[in-house]
Scaffold this motif. Structure first.
Motif, short mmCIF file in Angstrom:
data_model
loop_
_atom_site.label_atom_id
_atom_site.label_comp_id
_atom_site.label_asym_id
_atom_site.label_seq_id
_atom_site.Cartn_x
_atom_site.Cartn_y
_atom_site.Cartn_z
N HIS A 29 2.12 7.21 11.71
CA HIS A 29 3.10 6.14 11.90
C HIS A 29 4.03 6.43 13.08
CE1 HIS A 29 1.50 5.12 8.08
NE2 HIS A 29 2.55 5.28 7.29
N CYS A 58 6.52 4.51 3.65
CA CYS A 58 6.81 5.33 4.84
C CYS A 58 6.72 4.45 6.08
CB CYS A 58 5.80 6.47 4.97
SG CYS A 58 5.88 7.66 3.61
N SER A 59 5.65 3.66 6.14
CA SER A 59 5.44 2.76 7.28
C SER A 59 6.60 1.79 7.44
CB SER A 59 4.13 2.01 7.09
OG SER A 59 3.94 1.69 5.72
N ASP A 102 -0.59 -0.25 4.11
CA ASP A 102 -1.78 -0.78 3.44
C ASP A 102 -1.49 -1.11 1.98
OD1 ASP A 102 -1.50 2.07 3.92
OD2 ASP A 102 -3.13 2.33 2.50
N GLY A 103 -0.59 -0.33 1.36
CA GLY A 103 -0.19 -0.65 -0.01
C GLY A 103 0.71 -1.88 0.00
N ASP A 104 1.65 -1.88 0.91
CA ASP A 104 2.61 -2.98 1.03
C ASP A 104 1.89 -4.30 1.28
OD1 ASP A 104 5.61 -3.29 1.19
OD2 ASP A 104 5.08 -4.21 3.12
N VAL A 132 -3.55 5.29 1.53
CA VAL A 132 -2.78 5.80 0.37
C VAL A 132 -1.36 5.26 0.40
CG1 VAL A 132 -4.02 7.97 -0.03
CG2 VAL A 132 -2.18 7.87 1.69
N GLY A 134 1.87 6.58 0.88
CA GLY A 134 2.53 7.80 1.32
C GLY A 134 3.81 8.07 0.55
C1 LIG Z 1 8.47 -3.26 -6.75
C2 LIG Z 1 8.19 -1.87 -6.32
N1 LIG Z 1 7.23 -1.17 -6.91
C3 LIG Z 1 6.97 0.09 -6.52
C4 LIG Z 1 7.68 0.68 -5.52
C5 LIG Z 1 7.41 2.08 -5.15
N2 LIG Z 1 6.76 2.23 -3.83
C6 LIG Z 1 7.45 2.53 -2.74
S1 LIG Z 1 6.53 2.68 -1.38
C7 LIG Z 1 5.11 2.39 -2.25
C8 LIG Z 1 3.78 2.40 -1.62
C9 LIG Z 1 3.79 2.30 -0.15
O1 LIG Z 1 2.51 2.42 0.35
P1 LIG Z 1 2.13 1.87 1.75
O2 LIG Z 1 2.60 0.46 1.88
O3 LIG Z 1 0.70 2.11 1.99
O4 LIG Z 1 3.04 2.69 2.75
P2 LIG Z 1 2.91 4.20 3.27
O5 LIG Z 1 3.98 4.92 2.55
O6 LIG Z 1 1.56 4.68 2.92
O7 LIG Z 1 3.16 4.10 4.71
C10 LIG Z 1 5.41 2.16 -3.58
C11 LIG Z 1 4.39 1.88 -4.61
C12 LIG Z 1 8.69 -0.10 -4.92
N3 LIG Z 1 9.45 0.36 -3.94
N4 LIG Z 1 8.92 -1.35 -5.32
#
Ligand SMILES: Cc1ncc(C[n+]2csc(CCOP(=O)(O)OP(=O)(O)O)c2C)c(N)n1
Ligand code: SF4
Ligand SMILES: [Mg+2]
Lengths: 342, 623
Positions: A29, A58-59, A102-104, A132, A134
């Motif tokens: 990132h 994190c992203s 990718d999760g977001d 993942v 992060g």
């Molecule tokens: C409603 C809600 N559920 C769960 C979370 C916890 N949470 C924070 S970041 C995250 C996942 C982020 O993954 P990604 O978007 O892939 O970002 P990365 O950290 O991998 O860059 C989760 C589940 C949250 N902040 N809000």
């Protein structure tokens, strides 16, 4: 020397800096943040007119780390698309740069992502894709490889969602993929995206060095280096007059962008025409089968109208209208009341 | 004619006592989707034009076609406009509910039913009513409808005009006003007016020639009454939309849900009529979102960027909005959310009214969140809060919920003419590029400069290198920087609480009605207002009990509520929910008075009525 170079706005590259990153050293990132601010500098983006949008992860933290002179809205998990839709309709002169994970995007915010793309909300939508979560310490996301094993999350039993294919399916008007290790390509894609008419989705494979960087992961640095295929290279020209045929016939393709500038694509995959949606699906499917990361401009459509255009808005941004412009007169109220039953 | 079997039997005889004039209720029982709403509103409008205070209440199912629906019209010469949950005169086309509808009539009530099947579906001709203490009239619905020879598709629809004509004759409703109401309904279009009014006339004449008026109920024009003078009729959701238009709403995002959809639909219409620039381009945008999560997200985005933005929803939508409204509270972003309350929990009863979202919206968001809530009680306030909500949202930089309900929102009510906003818009504390220039670029997004807890913001697009700030729902310091420091967190929450205290002072203040020597008081809010005022009159007239009354207009509660309740031995908090939600909030805000607060609360889908409120209060007073 390079440090004192100014852009068209008379700004130094350093004027596009944000706060120091607090991500893990080596996180993919970070290099994307650097390329965003570099591209913004080169493109002479007016930071006052930029909004940096993000969800949670994190992203999604990274907008703090670039372009400190732009307003930013770090929203809630998966909901950056809706907030950005509201922002650009409230002020259509703003340029929105969104950063998501990718999760977001692929998990919690999947619906909003698809609908944003479907509306063709004018913005640059960057996905920093590491397979993942992060920030919550390494659980699999929807883009994780089928059958993949990690130390933290065990085995992933589900097929991966391809966010480029999903964007395309939702009629996305600009679909690109890149790799956080390819600084030059990211900058060129961003430049094209800044000039694009609607939603420009750039899915950037961005390794999570802490939770998903094993050599056999398709989101690792190793994979990005060894199994990457570049579809095309992007060059820019202001007008078509500038274009001299300097590529072999069929090896290049010119596409005019919404702001009138042209992008010249040097084709490295002869068969792929990025203005052809079927061709775009084909290269994505082939890449999935072969487990290679195809990068470059996958699809572009400058014809589709945007949510802002469809709203037929007055020129002045809604947010800047005066009371006279938005509160109808007393006579108008009287007229409205006269139409009621009385 | 088949009128021979029109016995007004079984056992009715001519009423010989006093006439009952302009003081009873009609109930029309039909099935939904058959077009009776046009007939019902026509009756309501005609009565209104006769100068008679008339209140309509549509009790409809959550369904598109074929389920029972009832429409109540209360006429009351004393201008009591609350729903009564009771009717003396029944008109029914609904065979399926006939028995229960007849059973619900009081002794001496009136039952009007078809002698042939409306649209030929049910065998009305074999019906024998069970009660002999009622007055009966039978009308040949199909036969009269057939005389007009309407298109097959319209048959069921216009058949409803038969009861309009029969009621007009039997209860003395002015035919010219009925024609006027139909003309309004059909926008002056000759053909449908002719067809519908034609059937009304046919039925009227038939009734005149074939029915003998035997019951005691009458409507009479009230030419000298001033109740309806300079008044108009409107639904609360239309009033809300119109108010928002005059509040300068610029951005709307919504997702359809009963009973709130007509807020957005009215907005769509009004905005299209009144809000374009000289070139015909819009000074607003409206988006039908993919769900309520997106709707609230969009308006939070638009509000953050500086547009006056709103959404309208109901219970399930409010549930989905919780995370975003918490963000908007904490990041301090203006937004207006109309909640047209229906019955919960869960999907509940989508077409029944309640005041069940008071606690939920006031605290909507995890952590220590307090939301601003406005509580309109009538059409005038729906309009006024329609525009004022934006001023409060931008002044306080926070979400503002407006809690209407199905009762207000989806029924046609008598209202005075709305007043044009009496003050310029309040756009709140926004620093422009010039302001920043003057300040030498020095400012902090979350610093309380003025001591009211409300800080300054800049809008994206402000042309100054120091204009930007980072908006987040995570912990932040005065400069909007991420912070996990104990003091930063604490100071921020303290300031937000202080801001809410400012809100207590600047939001609409309670309305108080006092009488001499009252030892007890009622506190209530919203659509209960008419029923409470009526109950207070009854308590005085029938039992000589004086009760004072305070109506809450906003949350967080004004200190005036606390001052008021301190003046009474006992305070009854009257509301339309199961748990006594406002009473709970009052106990939190005024704990010292908690032992004297009593809850009169009910939630069964119907609006509260005066008789019930009075009975509850008397019982709790031991009288
Ligand atoms: C409603 C809600 N559920 C769960 C979370 C916890 N949470 C924070 S970041 C995250 C996942 C982020 O993954 P990604 O978007 O892939 O970002 P990365 O950290 O991998 O860059 C989760 C589940 C949250 N902040 N809000
Ligand atoms: S956990 Fe992974 S994604 Fe997050 S900062 Fe560290 S390397 Fe980057
Ligand atoms: Mg991720």
């Amino acid at each position: 020397m390079g440090r004192t170079k100014t852009n068209e706005l008379g700004l130094l590259a350093a004027d596009y800096n944000g706060r120091p990153s607090t991500l893990c050293p080596g996180c993919g990132h970070n290099s994307i943040s650097n390329q965003i601010q570099q591209a913004a500098f080169e493109y002479s983006l007016n930071q006052n007119m930029v909004v940096k949008m993000s969800g949670i992860g994190c992203s999604s933290k990274t907008p703090a780390y670039f372009m400190g002179r732009s307003h930013a809205f770090n929203t809630i998990h998966g909901r950056m698309p809706s907030v950005t839709t509201g922002v650009v309709l409230a002020n259509h002169h703003l340029k929105a740069i969104g950063v998501s994970g990718d999760g977001d995007t692929g998990n919690i915010g999947f619906g909003q992502f698809k609908h944003l793309v479907r509306r063709n909300v004018p913005m640059v939508y960057i996905i920093e894709n590491n397979g993942v979560y992060g920030l919550t310490k390494g659980q699999f996301s929807a883009t994780a490889d089928f059958g993949q094993k990690t130390k933290y999350a065990g085995k992933n039993e589900l097929p991966a969602i391809d966010l480029c294919a999903e964007a395309l399916l939702a009629d996305c008007s600009f679909v690109a993929r890149s790799f956080s290790g390819d600084a030059k390509q990211i900058r060129s894609l961003l430049r094209a995206a800044f000039s694009h008419r609607g939603t420009a989705v750039i899915d950037i494979i961005s390794p999570c060095v802490t939770f998903n960087d094993a050599d056999d992961s398709t989101k690792s640095y190793h994979w990005g280096k060894e199994h990457r295929e570049i579809l095309n290279e992007l060059g820019f020209v202001q007008g078509q007059d500038d274009i001299a045929v300097d590529y072999e016939e069929g090896k290049s393709q010119d596409v005019q962008l919404h702001d009138g500038s042209w992008v010249r694509l040097k084709k490295l995959d002869d068969a792929h025409d990025p203005t052809d949606r079927a061709s775009a699906f084909r290269v994505l499917e082939q890449a999935r089968k072969e487990q290679v990361i195809i990068t470059g401009l996958i699809y572009i459509d400058q014809e589709r109208s945007t949510v802002v255009e469809n709203a037929r808005l007055t020129d002045t941004p809604l947010a800047n209208l005066t009371e006279e412009q938005i509160r109808p007169s007393k006579a108008t109220l009287d007229k409205a009341l006269a139409e009621l039953f009385s | 004619m088949t009128v021979v079997d029109l016995q007004q039997a079984p056992a009715t005889q001519l009423h010989s006592g006093q006439r009952i004039v302009n003081d009873f209720s009609f109930v029309v029982a039909t099935t939904n989707g058959t077009g009776s709403q046009t007939s019902n509103n026509t009756l309501l409008r005609a009565l209104f034009k006769m100068g008679v205070p008339a209140t309509g209440k549509n009790l409809f199912p959550s369904n598109i076609y074929g389920l029972p629906t009832w429409f109540y019209i209360r006429v009351n010469k004393d201008n009591y406009r609350a729903h009564r949950n009771k009717a003396e005169v029944l008109v029914t086309y609904n065979f399926d509910t006939f028995a229960e509808d007849v059973a619900a009539l009081p002794p001496g009530g009136v039952c009007i039913y078809p002698m042939d099947a409306p649209t030929g579906k049910k065998k009305w001709n074999v019906v024998t009513p069970s009660r002999d203490d009622l007055y009966y009239y039978r009308i040949p619905v199909d036969e009269l409808t057939a005389q007009l020879n309407p298109a097959q598709a319209l048959k069921e629809y216009v058949a409803n005009m038969v009861y309009v004509g029969a009621l007009a004759y039997l209860f003395n409703i002015d035919m010219a006003q009925i024609e006027g109401a139909l003309s309004y309904h059909f926008g002056g279009k000759a053909k449908p007016i002719e067809m519908n009014f034609g059937l009304v006339k046919l039925a009227y004449d038939w009734a005149k020639n074939n029915l003998q008026k035997i019951d005691p109920y009458w409507c009479e024009s009230m030419p000298d009454a001033t109740f309806n003078k300079d008044m108009m009729m409107i639904e609360g959701n239309a009033a809300a939309a119109l108010g928002a238009v005059f509040g300068g709403v610029e951005f709307v995002a919504w997702y359809p849900i009963t009973p709130s959809s007509s807020v957005a639909e009215n907005l769509q219409e009004y905005l299209a009529s009144y809000r374009h620039d000289a070139e015909g381009r819009a000074t607003y945008a409206i988006v039908q979102a993919e769900d309520e999560l997106a709707a609230i997200g969009m308006i939070v985005g638009a509000g953050w960027a500086g547009a006056r933005s709103m959404t309208a929803t109901s219970g399930p939508g409010i549930s989905l909005m919780a995370e975003f409204t918490g963000l908007a509270y904490f990041a301090e972003v203006p937004a207006v959310i109309w909640d047209i309350q229906r019955m919960g929990p869960s999907t509940g009863l989508p077409t029944r009214t309640s005041q069940g979202d008071v606690l939920f919206t006031h605290f909507l968001g995890h952590g220590d969140t307090r939301q601003v809530v406005l509580l309109p009680a009538n059409m005038e306030e729906c309009f006024q809060f329609g525009w004022e909500a934006f001023d409060f949202a931008e002044r306080l930089q926070t979400p503002v919920f407006v809690l209407s309900d199905l009762e207000l929102g989806m029924n046609l009510h008598i209202s005075s003419k709305f007043k044009y906003p009496d003050r310029p818009m309040d756009r709140g504390k926004v620093l422009t590029a010039e302001d920043l220039q003057k300040a030498g670029g020095q400012w902090a997004r979350y610093r309380d400069v003025d001591g009211d807890g409300i800080t300054y913001r800049t809008l994206p697009g402000t042309d100054h290198p120091n204009a930007a700030y980072f908006t987040r729902g995570t912990g932040h310091n005065e400069n909007a920087g991420y912070s996990e420091k104990v003091e930063d967190w604490h100071n921020n929450l303290k300031r937000l609480a202080h801001k809410m205290n400012t809100a207590r002072e600047i939001l609409p203040q309670p309305v108080v009605q006092k009488s001499k020597g009252a030892k007890i008081a009622i506190v209530s809010y919203g659509s209960n207002d008419y029923a409470i005022k009526e109950a207070l009159d009854y308590l005085k007239a029938r039992r000589d009990i004086s009760v004072d009354y305070l109506r809450i207009l906003a949350l967080p509660l004004s200190p005036k509520v606390g001052e008021f309740i301190n003046g009474y031995d006992r305070v009854y908090v009257v509301e339309n929910n199961e748990e006594g939600q406002m009473a709970q909030i009052m106990r939190i805000d005024f704990p010292e008075k908690a032992p004297d607060l009593r809850s009169i609360a009910r939630c069964n889908g119907m609006p509260l009525d005066a008789e019930w409120i009075m009975a509850q209060l008397l019982e709790m007073e031991g009288k």
